[in-house]
Design a protein around this motif. Structure first.
Motif, PDB file in Angstrom:
ATOM      1  N   SER A  12       0.634  -1.294  -0.388  1.00  9.57           N
ATOM      2  CA  SER A  12      -0.023  -0.414  -0.140  1.00  9.57           C
ATOM      3  C   SER A  12       0.823   0.478  -0.131  1.00  9.57           C
ATOM      4  O   SER A  12       0.530   2.214  -0.950  1.00  9.57           O
ATOM      5  CB  SER A  12      -1.316   0.415   1.014  1.00  9.57           C
ATOM      6  OG  SER A  12      -0.394   0.330   2.048  1.00  9.57           O
ATOM      7  N   LEU A  13       2.189   0.786   0.819  1.00  9.37           N
ATOM      8  CA  LEU A  13       3.450   2.294   1.046  1.00  9.37           C
ATOM      9  C   LEU A  13       3.870   2.985  -0.632  1.00  9.37           C
ATOM     10  O   LEU A  13       4.092   3.564  -1.131  1.00  9.37           O
ATOM     11  CB  LEU A  13       4.297   2.175   1.813  1.00  9.37           C
ATOM     12  CG  LEU A  13       3.748   2.824   3.045  1.00  9.37           C
ATOM     13  CD1 LEU A  13       5.442   2.395   4.026  1.00  9.37           C
ATOM     14  CD2 LEU A  13       3.523   3.588   3.283  1.00  9.37           C
ATOM     15  N   SER A  19       1.674   6.542  -7.215  1.00  5.15           N
ATOM     16  CA  SER A  19      -0.271   7.068  -7.242  1.00  5.15           C
ATOM     17  C   SER A  19       0.115   8.285  -8.474  1.00  5.15           C
ATOM     18  O   SER A  19       1.730   8.884  -7.892  1.00  5.15           O
ATOM     19  CB  SER A  19      -0.636   7.423  -6.248  1.00  5.15           C
ATOM     20  OG  SER A  19      -0.371   8.308  -5.750  1.00  5.15           O
ATOM     21  N   THR A  20      -0.446   8.675  -9.169  1.00  2.61           N
ATOM     22  CA  THR A  20      -0.015  10.330  -9.614  1.00  2.61           C
ATOM     23  C   THR A  20      -0.302  11.496  -9.052  1.00  2.61           C
ATOM     24  O   THR A  20       0.022  12.288  -9.061  1.00  2.61           O
ATOM     25  CB  THR A  20      -1.499   9.897 -11.049  1.00  2.61           C
ATOM     26  OG1 THR A  20      -0.967   8.699 -11.361  1.00  2.61           O
ATOM     27  CG2 THR A  20      -1.400  11.288 -11.211  1.00  2.61           C
ATOM     28  N   VAL A  25       1.619  16.194  -6.034  1.00  2.19           N
ATOM     29  CA  VAL A  25       2.091  17.287  -5.231  1.00  2.19           C
ATOM     30  C   VAL A  25       3.750  17.246  -4.253  1.00  2.19           C
ATOM     31  O   VAL A  25       3.527  18.214  -3.916  1.00  2.19           O
ATOM     32  CB  VAL A  25       1.174  16.315  -4.058  1.00  2.19           C
ATOM     33  CG1 VAL A  25       1.706  16.428  -2.833  1.00  2.19           C
ATOM     34  CG2 VAL A  25      -0.053  16.025  -4.119  1.00  2.19           C
ATOM     35  N   ARG A  26       4.267  15.986  -5.210  1.00  2.00           N
ATOM     36  CA  ARG A  26       5.862  15.903  -4.762  1.00  2.00           C
ATOM     37  C   ARG A  26       6.562  17.147  -5.791  1.00  2.00           C
ATOM     38  O   ARG A  26       6.676  17.741  -5.871  1.00  2.00           O
ATOM     39  CB  ARG A  26       6.438  15.033  -5.603  1.00  2.00           C
ATOM     40  CG  ARG A  26       7.997  14.695  -5.399  1.00  2.00           C
ATOM     41  CD  ARG A  26       8.216  13.448  -5.396  1.00  2.00           C
ATOM     42  NE  ARG A  26       8.476  13.640  -6.834  1.00  2.00           N
ATOM     43  CZ  ARG A  26       8.758  12.557  -7.430  1.00  2.00           C
ATOM     44  NH1 ARG A  26       9.632  11.333  -6.966  1.00  2.00           N
ATOM     45  NH2 ARG A  26       8.597  12.576  -9.389  1.00  2.00           N
TER      46      ARG A  26
END
Length: 195
Positions: A12-13, A19-20, A25-26
């Motif tokens: 899940s991490l 993930s998009t 955000v990054r």
């Protein structure tokens, strides 16, 4: 169960970090940090140009501004307190004040008319500016103890003006006794009395 929970959690991490939304955000965060970093470096360069006259010091301050976070703070600690424009304005103001002090115009203390050093009285308002020497008649400054032209000692006693308080004292004494100066009738009352 611990091994399976770890695998599910790591999966899940892995899904979150790849993930998009996380990528967007990054990338936006890195872009904002880079813009802030370059903005701080640009501000340091502009401020250094306003405060420093030496091009080597300006380039050194700009390079210091490129050091993330710490560079602009160190520059703020060591930058000159005044801008070059402030320094020049202060110098021009001091030069103007010095020129005004050197010029030293003689003026009448009452009407501010420009006078010459040889004047005994003001030509406009007739205020006495200087006393004449008793021997040679040259104008003397008030603090002089002797005439520099004829070497005569200046008398220390000011000219006698008489008792200026005597008329006021007499008027006050007369007002207490009720025999003060009589008030003159107004001009209108005098005209009516004649008519």
């Amino acid at each position: 169960m611990t091994g399976q929970g770890f695998i599910v959690m790591s999966a899940s991490l892995h899904d979150i970090f790849h993930s998009t939304i996380f990528m967007v955000v990054r990338n936006v965060t890195l872009f904002v940090v880079a813009v802030f970093w370059l903005g701080a470096a640009y501000w340091t360069h502009r401020d250094a140009r306003r405060r420093l006259d030496d091009s080597w010091l300006v380039s050194t301050a700009t390079l210091l501004g490129l050091v993330p976070l710490v560079g602009p703070l160190v520059y703020l600690l060591f930058r000159p307190p005044e801008t070059l424009a402030d320094v020049r304005a202060r110098e021009v103001e001091l030069q103007a004040l010095e020129a005004r002090l050197e010029q030293r115009l003689l003026q009448c203390p009452v009407c501010r008319t420009e006078t010459e050093p040889a004047f005994l009285i003001c030509p406009v308002c007739t205020t006495r500016l200087k006393e004449p020497c008793g021997t040679c008649g040259a104008p003397l400054e008030r603090l002089w103890q002797a005439c520099p032209y004829c070497r005569t000692a200046v008398s220390a006693a000011p000219p006698a003006l008489g008792d200026l308080d005597a008329p006021l004292t007499a008027e006050a004494a007369g007002a207490r006794n009720g025999a003060g100066p009589k008030a003159k009738p107004p001009a209108r009352a005098a005209k009516r009395a004649r008519a």
